[in-house]
Scaffold this active site. Structure first.
Site, PDB file in Angstrom:
ATOM      1  N   ARG A 240      22.756 -53.799  47.420  1.00 30.13           N
ATOM      2  CA  ARG A 240      21.967 -53.374  48.599  1.00 30.13           C
ATOM      3  C   ARG A 240      22.847 -53.076  49.821  1.00 30.13           C
ATOM      4  O   ARG A 240      22.378 -53.139  50.951  1.00 30.13           O
ATOM      5  CB  ARG A 240      20.895 -54.396  48.965  1.00 30.13           C
ATOM      6  CG  ARG A 240      19.897 -54.612  47.853  1.00 30.13           C
ATOM      7  CD  ARG A 240      18.698 -55.395  48.310  1.00 30.13           C
ATOM      8  NE  ARG A 240      17.766 -55.545  47.212  1.00 30.13           N
ATOM      9  CZ  ARG A 240      17.864 -56.482  46.263  1.00 30.13           C
ATOM     10  NH1 ARG A 240      18.844 -57.357  46.307  1.00 30.13           N
ATOM     11  NH2 ARG A 240      16.993 -56.546  45.289  1.00 30.13           N
TER      12      ARG A 240
ATOM     13  N   LYS B 252      25.180 -40.590  56.926  1.00 25.22           N
ATOM     14  CA  LYS B 252      24.307 -40.036  55.887  1.00 25.22           C
ATOM     15  C   LYS B 252      25.089 -39.987  54.573  1.00 25.22           C
ATOM     16  O   LYS B 252      26.229 -39.510  54.538  1.00 25.22           O
ATOM     17  CB  LYS B 252      23.852 -38.616  56.254  1.00 25.22           C
ATOM     18  CG  LYS B 252      22.773 -38.631  57.311  1.00 25.22           C
ATOM     19  CD  LYS B 252      21.894 -37.388  57.250  1.00 25.22           C
ATOM     20  CE  LYS B 252      22.592 -36.144  57.725  1.00 25.22           C
ATOM     21  NZ  LYS B 252      21.739 -34.955  57.671  1.00 25.22           N
TER      22      LYS B 252
ATOM     23  N   GLU C 169      31.650 -25.564  61.597  1.00 25.11           N
ATOM     24  CA  GLU C 169      31.016 -26.744  62.207  1.00 25.11           C
ATOM     25  C   GLU C 169      31.676 -27.077  63.549  1.00 25.11           C
ATOM     26  O   GLU C 169      31.029 -27.582  64.463  1.00 25.11           O
ATOM     27  CB  GLU C 169      31.100 -27.965  61.273  1.00 25.11           C
ATOM     28  CG  GLU C 169      30.414 -27.783  59.926  1.00 25.11           C
ATOM     29  CD  GLU C 169      28.880 -27.760  59.992  1.00 25.11           C
ATOM     30  OE1 GLU C 169      28.291 -28.058  61.050  1.00 25.11           O
ATOM     31  OE2 GLU C 169      28.272 -27.427  58.948  1.00 25.11           O
TER      32      GLU C 169
ATOM     33  N   LYS D 262      29.691 -35.210  67.570  1.00 20.47           N
ATOM     34  CA  LYS D 262      28.850 -35.813  66.531  1.00 20.47           C
ATOM     35  C   LYS D 262      28.610 -37.290  66.835  1.00 20.47           C
ATOM     36  O   LYS D 262      27.487 -37.787  66.696  1.00 20.47           O
ATOM     37  CB  LYS D 262      29.474 -35.622  65.142  1.00 20.47           C
ATOM     38  CG  LYS D 262      28.562 -36.212  64.068  1.00 20.47           C
ATOM     39  CD  LYS D 262      28.557 -35.518  62.751  1.00 20.47           C
ATOM     40  CE  LYS D 262      27.403 -36.063  61.899  1.00 20.47           C
ATOM     41  NZ  LYS D 262      27.424 -35.641  60.514  1.00 20.47           N
TER      42      LYS D 262
ATOM     43  N   GLU E  44      17.893 -39.379  62.374  1.00 18.08           N
ATOM     44  CA  GLU E  44      17.442 -37.993  62.535  1.00 18.08           C
ATOM     45  C   GLU E  44      16.004 -37.851  63.020  1.00 18.08           C
ATOM     46  O   GLU E  44      15.248 -37.042  62.516  1.00 18.08           O
ATOM     47  CB  GLU E  44      17.577 -37.262  61.196  1.00 18.08           C
ATOM     48  CG  GLU E  44      18.670 -36.267  61.229  1.00 18.08           C
ATOM     49  CD  GLU E  44      18.935 -35.591  59.886  1.00 18.08           C
ATOM     50  OE1 GLU E  44      18.313 -35.934  58.884  1.00 18.08           O
ATOM     51  OE2 GLU E  44      19.806 -34.740  59.883  1.00 18.08           O
TER      52      GLU E  44
ATOM     53  N   ARG F 295      19.614 -35.884  67.085  1.00 10.74           N
ATOM     54  CA  ARG F 295      20.535 -35.475  66.033  1.00 10.74           C
ATOM     55  C   ARG F 295      20.229 -34.070  65.508  1.00 10.74           C
ATOM     56  O   ARG F 295      21.078 -33.410  64.907  1.00 10.74           O
ATOM     57  CB  ARG F 295      20.467 -36.510  64.897  1.00 10.74           C
ATOM     58  CG  ARG F 295      21.567 -36.359  63.866  1.00 10.74           C
ATOM     59  CD  ARG F 295      21.665 -37.582  62.985  1.00 10.74           C
ATOM     60  NE  ARG F 295      22.650 -37.362  61.951  1.00 10.74           N
ATOM     61  CZ  ARG F 295      23.235 -38.308  61.269  1.00 10.74           C
ATOM     62  NH1 ARG F 295      22.954 -39.564  61.483  1.00 10.74           N
ATOM     63  NH2 ARG F 295      24.129 -38.043  60.346  1.00 10.74           N
TER      64      ARG F 295
ATOM     65  N   ASN G 141      21.868 -29.456  63.573  1.00 16.04           N
ATOM     66  CA  ASN G 141      21.370 -28.502  62.581  1.00 16.04           C
ATOM     67  C   ASN G 141      21.421 -27.069  63.097  1.00 16.04           C
ATOM     68  O   ASN G 141      20.874 -26.170  62.463  1.00 16.04           O
ATOM     69  CB  ASN G 141      19.919 -28.832  62.196  1.00 16.04           C
ATOM     70  CG  ASN G 141      19.848 -30.106  61.400  1.00 16.04           C
ATOM     71  OD1 ASN G 141      20.801 -30.460  60.716  1.00 16.04           O
ATOM     72  ND2 ASN G 141      18.742 -30.808  61.506  1.00 16.04           N
TER      73      ASN G 141
ATOM     74  N   HIS H 200      21.695 -24.153  60.798  1.00 20.20           N
ATOM     75  CA  HIS H 200      21.594 -24.661  59.431  1.00 20.20           C
ATOM     76  C   HIS H 200      20.313 -24.231  58.706  1.00 20.20           C
ATOM     77  O   HIS H 200      20.312 -24.189  57.483  1.00 20.20           O
ATOM     78  CB  HIS H 200      21.728 -26.185  59.414  1.00 20.20           C
ATOM     79  CG  HIS H 200      23.156 -26.642  59.523  1.00 20.20           C
ATOM     80  ND1 HIS H 200      23.970 -26.284  60.578  1.00 20.20           N
ATOM     81  CD2 HIS H 200      23.918 -27.412  58.715  1.00 20.20           C
ATOM     82  CE1 HIS H 200      25.168 -26.820  60.405  1.00 20.20           C
ATOM     83  NE2 HIS H 200      25.168 -27.513  59.275  1.00 20.20           N
TER      84      HIS H 200
ATOM     85  N   HIS I  67      21.113 -22.788  55.328  1.00 17.82           N
ATOM     86  CA  HIS I  67      20.680 -23.405  54.064  1.00 17.82           C
ATOM     87  C   HIS I  67      19.922 -22.407  53.204  1.00 17.82           C
ATOM     88  O   HIS I  67      20.037 -22.417  51.973  1.00 17.82           O
ATOM     89  CB  HIS I  67      19.773 -24.608  54.336  1.00 17.82           C
ATOM     90  CG  HIS I  67      20.527 -25.832  54.762  1.00 17.82           C
ATOM     91  ND1 HIS I  67      19.985 -26.799  55.574  1.00 17.82           N
ATOM     92  CD2 HIS I  67      21.777 -26.244  54.472  1.00 17.82           C
ATOM     93  CE1 HIS I  67      20.886 -27.741  55.782  1.00 17.82           C
ATOM     94  NE2 HIS I  67      21.980 -27.431  55.120  1.00 17.82           N
TER      95      HIS I  67
ATOM     96  N   HIS J  13      29.333 -23.479  52.447  1.00 18.10           N
ATOM     97  CA  HIS J  13      28.412 -23.977  53.464  1.00 18.10           C
ATOM     98  C   HIS J  13      28.777 -23.433  54.860  1.00 18.10           C
ATOM     99  O   HIS J  13      27.918 -22.938  55.593  1.00 18.10           O
ATOM    100  CB  HIS J  13      28.453 -25.513  53.433  1.00 18.10           C
ATOM    101  CG  HIS J  13      27.643 -26.174  54.493  1.00 18.10           C
ATOM    102  ND1 HIS J  13      26.261 -26.185  54.482  1.00 18.10           N
ATOM    103  CD2 HIS J  13      28.010 -26.853  55.604  1.00 18.10           C
ATOM    104  CE1 HIS J  13      25.827 -26.845  55.535  1.00 18.10           C
ATOM    105  NE2 HIS J  13      26.865 -27.258  56.244  1.00 18.10           N
TER     106      HIS J  13
END
Ligand SMILES: NC(=O)c1ccc[n+]([C@@H]2O[C@H](COP(=O)([O-])OP(=O)(O)OC[C@H]3O[C@@H](n4cnc5c(N)ncnc54)[C@H](O)[C@@H]3O)[C@@H](O)[C@H]2O)c1
Length: 357
Positions: A118, A140, A182, A224, A234, A238, A242, A245, A249, A261
């Protein structure tokens, strides 16, 4: 003399930036760690083994596990292989994982650390530009399933991040340049000095050993770090990360991930800049600056013009949209991100026409 910079992420952990930083690892791992598993991709076998040896020399019970390169590592099968390694070596709650590699490796190893017992500690040692300025910072983690990318994962902040700029020197130029998308994104949404630095000498910025790379990496990490420290999961701020993005995406999906990407995000940023211009929030000169900065780095700013239905469909299915409402992060000026919700479909298509070739 080698200097290091420490960037705190919300007081929870540090990102250390410099060259030849292995000595910093034990400190970032924290007290009480006995066993460490160094996870690295095939392409970085020597680097991974070097990290394992350095940790063993400091008295850790150090193991190494090699995983496939890039997205092939982000599978349930590879995660299960790593859980097996941890189990056989008797890893306990006070032991740790060290991820040495690009975003695919840190996403995978972070997910395995999040789920083992965990949650055990993980330190990321990103070796790609994208890993340093994006994937390794923020907590993430995730793997892919046959149904899509990053569908399984957990928020699991690292105990620390070590960005050794020397590792970038073996990175293929195309991967390095894709990571610059980025960096440019951070410039537009939060820190325009980044754009000034790129414009001062784009050719040098394209080289990992160029004079501005360290400052660009540090500034992007600060952007960041500032955002994620106020919004780990998020829910709000945050979202600015994006920028570009949603359309990016969609391009990746339509291209079945054969597109890098960063290249897709580059086109995506020009798309949202055009969208903002058409919606009346952004001046022409800032839109033009998107094109000039990205083009000067060799990043694409146009996409084929016959894919609108597929792109729109992919944007509607984006995991970050809420309900059926399309949402975009747009700019109302340099470093002034705002949200555009449910724009007129005609505007969406008109912006596509502006990035079509
Ligand atoms: N968790 C997050 O917040 C987050 C954010 C952005 C992206 N990501 C994820 O990051 C991944 C992409 O990461 P990436 O662009 O770093 O690519 P990557 O991890 O796939 O690495 C690209 C290739 O370069 C190799 N490589 C890595 N470092 C190298 C080096 N120094 N020298 C030579 N080769 C090297 C890798 O083995 C791989 O083959 C995606 O899976 C994406 O989903 C995660």
């Amino acid at each position: 003399m080698t200097t290091t910079t420490r960037i705190g992420v919300g007081g929870d952990y540090d990102v250390v930036v410099g060259s030849g930083l292995l000595d910093e690892l034990p400190d970032l791992l924290g007290a009480g760690v006995q066993r460490v598993l160094v996870v690295h991709p095939r392409a970085l076998a020597a680097t991974g083994e070097g990290v394992r040896e350095a940790l063993a020399a400091k008295g850790f019970e150090a193991y190494a596990a090699e995983v496939p390169d890039a997205e092939e590592a982000k599978t349930a099968q590879v995660a299960a292989f790593l859980w097996g390694v941890l189990g056989q070596a008797g890893f306990t709650r006070s032991d740790a994982v060290v991820a040495v590699g690009g975003g695919a490796t840190t996403d995978l190893a972070g997910f395995v650390a999040a789920t083992w017992l965990r949650g055990i500690r993980v330190v990321h040692v990103p070796t790609t530009l994208l890993g340093m300025v994006d994937a390794a910072v923020g907590g993430k983690t995730g793997i892919n399933t046959p149904e899509g990318k990053n569908l399984v994962g957990a928020f699991h902040p690292p105990a620390g991040v070590l960005c050794d700029l020397a590792t970038l020197e073996t990175l293929p130029t195309n991967d390095f340049v894709a990571g610059l998308a980025e960096v440019v994104k951070c410039g537009f949404v939060a820190d325009p000095v980044i754009l000034d630095l790129v414009e001062s000498d784009p050719e040098a910025v394209r080289r990992p050993d160029g004079p501005h790379v360290r400052e660009l990496v540090e500034r992007s990490i600060r952007v960041k770090a500032d955002v994620v420290s106020t919004d780990l999961t998020e829910q709000g701020p945050r979202e600015v990360l994006n920028y570009g993005h949603t359309f990016g995406h969609a391009v990746e999906q339509v291209e079945r991930f054969a597109f890098r990407h960063g290249a897709a995000v580059s086109i995506g940023m020009v798309y949202v800049a055009e969208l903002a211009r058409l919606a009346g929030t952004l001046d022409d000169d800032v839109v033009d600056r998107h094109r000039s900065v990205l083009t000067s780095l060799g990043l694409p700013v146009t996409y084929r013009g016959d894919r609108w239905p597929q792109l729109l469909d992919a944007m509607k299915r984006d995991k970050k949209s809420r309900g059926s409402l399309l949402r975009f992060v747009v700019l109302s000026g340099l470093a002034r991100p705002t949200r555009l919700e449910g724009p007129d479909p005609a505007l969406l298509q008109a912006a596509y026409a502006e990035v079509s070739r």
